[in-house]
Design an enzyme around this catalytic site. Structure first.
Site, PDB file in Angstrom:
ATOM      1  N   ARG A  90       9.242   2.622  24.548  1.00 37.18           N
ATOM      2  CA  ARG A  90       8.203   1.601  24.417  1.00 37.18           C
ATOM      3  C   ARG A  90       8.776   0.297  24.952  1.00 37.18           C
ATOM      4  NH1 ARG A  90       7.058  -2.330  19.538  1.00 37.18           N
ATOM      5  NH2 ARG A  90       5.090  -3.250  20.205  1.00 37.18           N
ATOM      6  N   ASP A 147       3.162  -1.929  26.462  1.00 37.67           N
ATOM      7  CA  ASP A 147       2.113  -2.363  25.543  1.00 37.67           C
ATOM      8  C   ASP A 147       1.012  -3.140  26.249  1.00 37.67           C
ATOM      9  OD1 ASP A 147       2.270  -1.429  22.955  1.00 37.67           O
ATOM     10  OD2 ASP A 147       3.735  -2.905  22.319  1.00 37.67           O
ATOM     11  N   LEU A 206      -3.273  -3.946  12.733  1.00 35.95           N
ATOM     12  CA  LEU A 206      -2.852  -4.954  11.768  1.00 35.95           C
ATOM     13  C   LEU A 206      -1.511  -4.555  11.159  1.00 35.95           C
ATOM     14  CD1 LEU A 206      -6.279  -5.475   9.941  1.00 35.95           C
ATOM     15  CD2 LEU A 206      -5.401  -6.651  11.982  1.00 35.95           C
ATOM     16  N   ARG A 280       2.787  -7.119   1.414  1.00 32.20           N
ATOM     17  CA  ARG A 280       2.870  -6.571   0.059  1.00 32.20           C
ATOM     18  C   ARG A 280       3.515  -7.557  -0.899  1.00 32.20           C
ATOM     19  NH1 ARG A 280       5.810  -1.284   2.309  1.00 32.20           N
ATOM     20  NH2 ARG A 280       6.814  -3.035   3.397  1.00 32.20           N
ATOM     21  N   GLY A 323       0.436  -0.903   9.974  1.00 29.62           N
ATOM     22  CA  GLY A 323       0.887  -0.843   8.580  1.00 29.62           C
ATOM     23  C   GLY A 323      -0.090  -1.436   7.590  1.00 29.62           C
ATOM     24  N   ILE A 324      -0.621  -2.624   7.875  1.00 27.59           N
ATOM     25  CA  ILE A 324      -1.605  -3.244   6.989  1.00 27.59           C
ATOM     26  C   ILE A 324      -2.952  -2.566   7.150  1.00 27.59           C
ATOM     27  CG2 ILE A 324      -2.873  -5.379   6.521  1.00 27.59           C
ATOM     28  CD1 ILE A 324      -0.348  -6.919   7.385  1.00 27.59           C
ATOM     29  N   GLY A 325      -3.343  -2.289   8.373  1.00 25.61           N
ATOM     30  CA  GLY A 325      -4.637  -1.667   8.625  1.00 25.61           C
ATOM     31  C   GLY A 325      -4.792  -0.323   7.944  1.00 25.61           C
ATOM     32  N   GLU A 326      -3.711   0.446   7.883  1.00 24.62           N
ATOM     33  CA  GLU A 326      -3.774   1.778   7.285  1.00 24.62           C
ATOM     34  C   GLU A 326      -3.604   1.760   5.773  1.00 24.62           C
ATOM     35  OE1 GLU A 326      -1.205   4.631   9.269  1.00 24.62           O
ATOM     36  OE2 GLU A 326      -1.320   3.422  11.096  1.00 24.62           O
ATOM     37  N   ASN A 327      -2.834   0.796   5.246  1.00 23.58           N
ATOM     38  CA  ASN A 327      -2.400   0.886   3.849  1.00 23.58           C
ATOM     39  C   ASN A 327      -2.962  -0.172   2.918  1.00 23.58           C
ATOM     40  OD1 ASN A 327      -0.454   3.124   4.269  1.00 23.58           O
ATOM     41  ND2 ASN A 327       0.602   1.632   5.548  1.00 23.58           N
TER      42      ASN A 327
END
Length: 372
Positions: A90, A147, A206, A280, A323-327
């Site tokens: 990447r 990206d 996110l 978090r 990470g934020i979008g999924e959790n």
């Protein structure tokens, strides 16, 4: 612990950051075989290798040392270095020229290096991993996925800044980022959701870095990040939306280097909360500053969502990833509540699948590229 060798040669996907390297091995049919991560690079007390969920503490002085330990862990797991068919990286910034996955040649490496001023927090570490693998396995083919590439379909009216076309402004344009994440989302949509890809999709990546993308008929037509990954939404340590005049003022007041450090590493969620760049920890703190910081993130997601919806001429679906979008269920609910004015629009949570997408794109690039 061991695992049978793959006859078709696994692809090693490498995602190198400033103090960590995440790797994943993909075998036949792009099946994930193994994940190995090095963290705490450059910190003698924090270095750690995690292989298949098991961790060992060790000093990792630089990226070369970290990759050496990653390869040793891979061999101990049962995959020999000689079994690899390719390494796939990447790379955050490909500039105006590198707009698709490519086999890495000296010329391609040179163009990645030329983009360091555009992504100073990312491209140097991407190059360090490329160079370390070259040193360890000089005959192993390597590929890069960028990206920025997914956003190459943005129209000029979306990517050009209102600047004159002079030599000093060459290369100053909106590039957009998180394109590997968005590309994987589009390609795997039917497999993951069981539904057709919405004609006008508002995609939200996110995490510590965050962006929105307007995806019309599977192609990016607008995105919130611009010339660098610094712009757009409020992020973990990055400022996001800010007037150019404010940046010039900061540069005059404290100098260019100090201004860059503030905007890149001390702003965003960390700067507003005074606590952390980790959503978090900020949510758990529940102080007035922490609450405001979280509200700021949500406000700018929904405010800039309106811009993306306008670029598509409407909205047929919303997708969350990262990470934020999924959790972060509460954040998703708040964003969707703020977008109720768009109507009864379906939404999905899409697990990030960047590594698998990078491996797949590498295999395509190797087939297209002439052998050296």
């Amino acid at each position: 612990m061991s695992k049978p060798k793959q006859p078709d040669g696994p692809v090693l996907v490498v995602n190198a950051g400033s103090s960590s390297i995440k790797t994943a091995l993909f075998g036949s049919s792009l099946r994930e075989l193994l994940r190995i991560e090095a963290t705490g690079i450059g910190d003698d007390e924090e270095g750690r290798i995690t292989c298949a969920g098991e961790s060992r503490d060790m000093a990792l002085c630089d990226h070369t040392a970290a990759l050496t330990e990653i390869l040793s862990a891979m061999v101990a797991y049962g995959v020999a270095v000689g079994d690899l068919s390719a390494a796939a990286h990447r790379v955050v910034h490909g500039g105006p020229d590198l707009s698709r996955s490519l086999r890495i040649t000296p010329q391609v490496r040179g163009k990645i290096a030329a983009c360091i001023p555009l992504a100073p927090l990312h491209n140097p570490h991407n190059l360090a991993a490329i160079d370390a693998i070259t040193a360890a396995m000089p005959d192993l083919p390597q590929c890069a996925s960028f990206d920025t590439a997914f956003h190459a379909t943005n129209p000029p009216v979306a990517y050009r800044y209102a600047l004159p076309g002079t030599p000093e402004t060459a290369g100053l344009r909106r590039y957009g980022f998180h394109g590997i994440s968005y590309g994987a989302m589009v390609q795997n949509w039917k497999e993951v959701t069981g539904a057709p890809l919405p004609n006008r999709l508002l995609a939200m990546h996110l995490g510590n870095g965050a962006s929105l993308c307007a995806i019309h008929k599977g192609r990016s037509v607008a995105t919130t990040m611009g010339f660098s990954p610094l712009g757009g939404l409020t992020m973990g340590t990055r400022v996001g939306e800010i007037d150019a005049g404010a940046v010039l003022h900061l540069a005059r007041q404290i100098g260019i280097d100090a201004a860059e450090d503030l905007l890149q590493t001390r702003a965003g969620l960390l700067g507003l909360s005074g606590i952390s760049a980790d959503m978090r920890r900020v949510q758990a703190a529940a102080t007035p500053a922490a609450t405001f910081a979280r509200d700021h993130v949500c406000y700018w997601i929904t405010r800039q969502a309106g811009s993306m919806i306008s670029a598509m001429g409407g909205l047929d679906g919303i997708a969350f990833t990262g990470g934020i979008g999924e959790n972060d269920t509460a954040m998703r609910k708040e964003v969707l509540a703020n977008l109720l004015w768009t109507g009864n629009v379906p939404s999905w949570v899409i697990p990030a699948a960047e590594e698998r997408h990078i491996a797949e794109q590498a295999l395509i690039a190797l087939k297209e590229a002439p052998q050296p």
